[in-house]
Design a protein around this motif. Sequence first.
Motif, PDB file in Angstrom:
ATOM      1  N   LEU A 164       0.570  -1.269  -0.013  1.00  0.00           N
ATOM      2  CA  LEU A 164      -0.064  -0.021  -0.058  1.00  0.00           C
ATOM      3  C   LEU A 164       0.908   1.243  -0.198  1.00  0.00           C
ATOM      4  CD1 LEU A 164      -2.902   0.102   0.092  1.00  0.00           C
ATOM      5  CD2 LEU A 164      -3.018   0.459   2.378  1.00  0.00           C
ATOM      6  N   ARG A 165       1.997   1.210   0.727  1.00  0.00           N
ATOM      7  CA  ARG A 165       3.009   2.204   0.955  1.00  0.00           C
ATOM      8  C   ARG A 165       3.670   2.651  -0.727  1.00  0.00           C
ATOM      9  NH1 ARG A 165       4.787   3.798   5.408  1.00  0.00           N
ATOM     10  NH2 ARG A 165       4.702   1.803   6.380  1.00  0.00           N
ATOM     11  N   MET A 166       3.763   1.527  -1.205  1.00  0.00           N
ATOM     12  CA  MET A 166       4.485   1.471  -2.597  1.00  0.00           C
ATOM     13  C   MET A 166       3.332   2.454  -3.600  1.00  0.00           C
ATOM     14  SD  MET A 166       7.241   0.881  -3.613  1.00  0.00           S
ATOM     15  CE  MET A 166       8.714   0.257  -4.595  1.00  0.00           C
ATOM     16  N   GLU A 167       1.977   2.032  -3.537  1.00  0.00           N
ATOM     17  CA  GLU A 167       0.914   2.583  -4.266  1.00  0.00           C
ATOM     18  C   GLU A 167       0.921   4.201  -4.026  1.00  0.00           C
ATOM     19  OE1 GLU A 167      -2.727   0.639  -3.875  1.00  0.00           O
ATOM     20  OE2 GLU A 167      -1.810  -1.474  -4.486  1.00  0.00           O
ATOM     21  N   VAL A 168       0.955   4.341  -2.762  1.00  0.00           N
ATOM     22  CA  VAL A 168       1.108   5.781  -2.284  1.00  0.00           C
ATOM     23  C   VAL A 168       2.071   6.637  -3.104  1.00  0.00           C
ATOM     24  CG1 VAL A 168       1.128   7.565  -0.496  1.00  0.00           C
ATOM     25  CG2 VAL A 168      -0.161   5.602  -0.084  1.00  0.00           C
ATOM     26  N   ILE A 169       3.281   5.997  -2.940  1.00  0.00           N
ATOM     27  CA  ILE A 169       4.511   6.778  -3.480  1.00  0.00           C
ATOM     28  C   ILE A 169       4.267   6.776  -4.988  1.00  0.00           C
ATOM     29  CG2 ILE A 169       7.023   6.271  -4.335  1.00  0.00           C
ATOM     30  CD1 ILE A 169       7.250   4.811  -1.411  1.00  0.00           C
ATOM     31  N   ALA A 170       3.808   5.635  -5.619  1.00  0.00           N
ATOM     32  CA  ALA A 170       3.451   5.745  -7.020  1.00  0.00           C
ATOM     33  C   ALA A 170       2.515   6.842  -7.472  1.00  0.00           C
ATOM     34  CB  ALA A 170       2.751   4.393  -7.527  1.00  0.00           C
ATOM     35  N   GLN A 171       1.551   7.045  -6.716  1.00  0.00           N
ATOM     36  CA  GLN A 171       0.375   8.114  -6.865  1.00  0.00           C
ATOM     37  C   GLN A 171       1.225   9.410  -6.692  1.00  0.00           C
ATOM     38  OE1 GLN A 171      -2.571   7.762  -7.437  1.00  0.00           O
ATOM     39  NE2 GLN A 171      -3.763   9.603  -6.580  1.00  0.00           N
ATOM     40  N   ASN A 172       2.085   9.715  -5.768  1.00  0.00           N
ATOM     41  CA  ASN A 172       2.910  10.934  -5.905  1.00  0.00           C
ATOM     42  C   ASN A 172       3.736  11.079  -6.718  1.00  0.00           C
ATOM     43  OD1 ASN A 172       1.811  11.725  -2.993  1.00  0.00           O
ATOM     44  ND2 ASN A 172       3.391  10.647  -2.029  1.00  0.00           N
ATOM     45  N   LEU A 173       4.579  10.295  -7.459  1.00  0.00           N
ATOM     46  CA  LEU A 173       5.280  10.404  -8.486  1.00  0.00           C
ATOM     47  C   LEU A 173       4.577  10.589  -9.658  1.00  0.00           C
ATOM     48  CD1 LEU A 173       8.146   7.881  -7.630  1.00  0.00           C
ATOM     49  CD2 LEU A 173       8.322  10.341  -7.650  1.00  0.00           C
ATOM     50  N   PRO A 221       0.511  16.160  -2.108  1.00  0.00           N
ATOM     51  CA  PRO A 221       1.438  14.861  -1.730  1.00  0.00           C
ATOM     52  C   PRO A 221       0.890  14.388  -0.669  1.00  0.00           C
ATOM     53  CG  PRO A 221       3.049  16.509  -2.437  1.00  0.00           C
ATOM     54  CD  PRO A 221       1.626  17.178  -2.177  1.00  0.00           C
ATOM     55  N   VAL A 222       0.744  13.002  -0.479  1.00  0.00           N
ATOM     56  CA  VAL A 222       0.215  12.227   0.656  1.00  0.00           C
ATOM     57  C   VAL A 222       1.169  11.028   0.976  1.00  0.00           C
ATOM     58  CG1 VAL A 222      -2.343  12.420  -0.271  1.00  0.00           C
ATOM     59  CG2 VAL A 222      -0.948  10.496  -1.032  1.00  0.00           C
ATOM     60  N   ARG A 223       0.974  10.613   2.358  1.00  0.00           N
ATOM     61  CA  ARG A 223       1.745   9.908   2.993  1.00  0.00           C
ATOM     62  C   ARG A 223       0.799   8.697   3.475  1.00  0.00           C
ATOM     63  NH1 ARG A 223       5.275  10.133   1.019  1.00  0.00           N
ATOM     64  NH2 ARG A 223       7.199  11.172   0.987  1.00  0.00           N
ATOM     65  N   LEU A 224       1.313   7.614   3.449  1.00  0.00           N
ATOM     66  CA  LEU A 224       0.639   6.263   4.147  1.00  0.00           C
ATOM     67  C   LEU A 224       0.818   6.386   5.729  1.00  0.00           C
ATOM     68  CD1 LEU A 224      -1.423   3.839   3.559  1.00  0.00           C
ATOM     69  CD2 LEU A 224       0.905   2.515   3.793  1.00  0.00           C
ATOM     70  N   VAL A 225      -0.129   6.504   6.457  1.00  0.00           N
ATOM     71  CA  VAL A 225       0.202   6.250   7.968  1.00  0.00           C
ATOM     72  C   VAL A 225      -0.073   4.772   8.380  1.00  0.00           C
ATOM     73  CG1 VAL A 225      -0.547   6.996  10.096  1.00  0.00           C
ATOM     74  CG2 VAL A 225      -0.629   8.439   8.063  1.00  0.00           C
ATOM     75  N   SER A 226       0.861   4.234   8.971  1.00  0.00           N
ATOM     76  CA  SER A 226       0.806   2.779   9.377  1.00  0.00           C
ATOM     77  C   SER A 226       1.102   2.666  10.677  1.00  0.00           C
ATOM     78  CB  SER A 226       1.374   1.871   8.471  1.00  0.00           C
ATOM     79  OG  SER A 226       2.848   2.241   8.588  1.00  0.00           O
ATOM     80  N   GLY A 266      -4.377   4.610   7.098  1.00  0.00           N
ATOM     81  CA  GLY A 266      -4.981   5.553   5.896  1.00  0.00           C
ATOM     82  C   GLY A 266      -4.132   6.609   5.427  1.00  0.00           C
ATOM     83  N   VAL A 267      -4.445   7.118   4.597  1.00  0.00           N
ATOM     84  CA  VAL A 267      -3.694   7.910   3.522  1.00  0.00           C
ATOM     85  C   VAL A 267      -3.963   9.437   4.069  1.00  0.00           C
ATOM     86  CG1 VAL A 267      -3.411   9.088   1.323  1.00  0.00           C
ATOM     87  CG2 VAL A 267      -3.590   6.419   1.771  1.00  0.00           C
ATOM     88  N   GLN A 268      -2.886  10.178   4.252  1.00  0.00           N
ATOM     89  CA  GLN A 268      -2.978  11.605   4.898  1.00  0.00           C
ATOM     90  C   GLN A 268      -1.939  12.603   4.186  1.00  0.00           C
ATOM     91  OE1 GLN A 268      -1.091  12.362   8.818  1.00  0.00           O
ATOM     92  NE2 GLN A 268      -3.038  13.549   9.505  1.00  0.00           N
ATOM     93  N   GLU A 317      11.063  10.800  -2.023  1.00  0.00           N
ATOM     94  CA  GLU A 317       9.973   9.721  -2.669  1.00  0.00           C
ATOM     95  C   GLU A 317      10.854   8.545  -3.096  1.00  0.00           C
ATOM     96  OE1 GLU A 317       6.698   9.661  -2.472  1.00  0.00           O
ATOM     97  OE2 GLU A 317       6.516  11.645  -1.695  1.00  0.00           O
ATOM     98  N   MET A 318      11.759   8.857  -3.598  1.00  0.00           N
ATOM     99  CA  MET A 318      12.871   7.728  -4.210  1.00  0.00           C
ATOM    100  C   MET A 318      13.444   7.018  -3.124  1.00  0.00           C
ATOM    101  SD  MET A 318      12.481   7.929  -7.416  1.00  0.00           S
ATOM    102  CE  MET A 318      13.468   6.829  -8.006  1.00  0.00           C
ATOM    103  N   ALA A 319      13.999   7.767  -2.001  1.00  0.00           N
ATOM    104  CA  ALA A 319      14.670   7.143  -0.787  1.00  0.00           C
ATOM    105  C   ALA A 319      13.633   6.300  -0.175  1.00  0.00           C
ATOM    106  CB  ALA A 319      15.055   8.172   0.132  1.00  0.00           C
TER     107      ALA A 319
END
Lengths: 153, 104
Positions: free
Chosen positions: A18-27, A43-48, A82-84, A117-119
């Motif tokens: 899910l975190r990878m999907e959020v990064i893909a969305q940002n990029l 830009p959004v971040r996954l909160v886990s 969720g996504v914030q 995002e890349m890191a």
Amino acid sequence: MSDTLFAIARSGMDVERLRMEVIAQNLANASSARGAGVEGYQPVRLVSGPNTVSGFEQALGDAARGYTVHAPGALAGARSYGVQATAAPPRIVHEPANPLADADGNVAYPGVDHAGEMALMVQTQRVYEANVVMYNSARSMFMRAMDIGGNSP
Amino acid sequence: MSIDAIAALSAAQAAAAAPQAAAPAAAPNAAGQDFGSMLLANVMHADASVQAAESAVQAFALDGQAPPHQVMLALEEARMSLHFALQVRNRLVEGYQELMRMQL
């Protein structure tokens, strides 16, 4: 199979995917400009966080395991809350030729931090791999347990 | 099958235990449960996980929307359940053959 090892590794893999999907969305939205006065992409971040279990579930898990875990919510894996949206300000670029430019010739781009995002992408990938290795290790432990007493005379 | 024979044998030996028909999917870890129903519950659990893996693979082949790790985890879980059931059966048959070889 109600083994906690497999459930924990699975939850970690779910969260990292899910975190990878959020990064893909940002990029993917990194260079989508917004017009003047229009709400653009933020830009959004996954909160886990650790998966918390209720008292009843914990008692049930303790009974199934045969031992008691004293830390609250322990040994239940990870979960995503969720996504914030981040508070990153938009990146203002002076492009008078852009049709989306405002009166001063400025265009607002989403404030996506490319290096960050890349890191985070590399880190997410490593954590996912670690979860896969964890699962395989637990599986080989299970298969070893199957060998107990095998081919005994 | 020999598993039924073993189950009948163990049921006959446990004379004190109440005669119990093969109850499907009995409650796990219940005290006073005979070995045959425990074995049956385990076999049905393995069958359920194999069916779950099969449906996961079907869903993945149809639309490919599911994350691939979930499909692989379902397959591995099915394999482990089946392996466990197979090992239990092997131990049972070994014990049965040991009894059959006994010189009286």
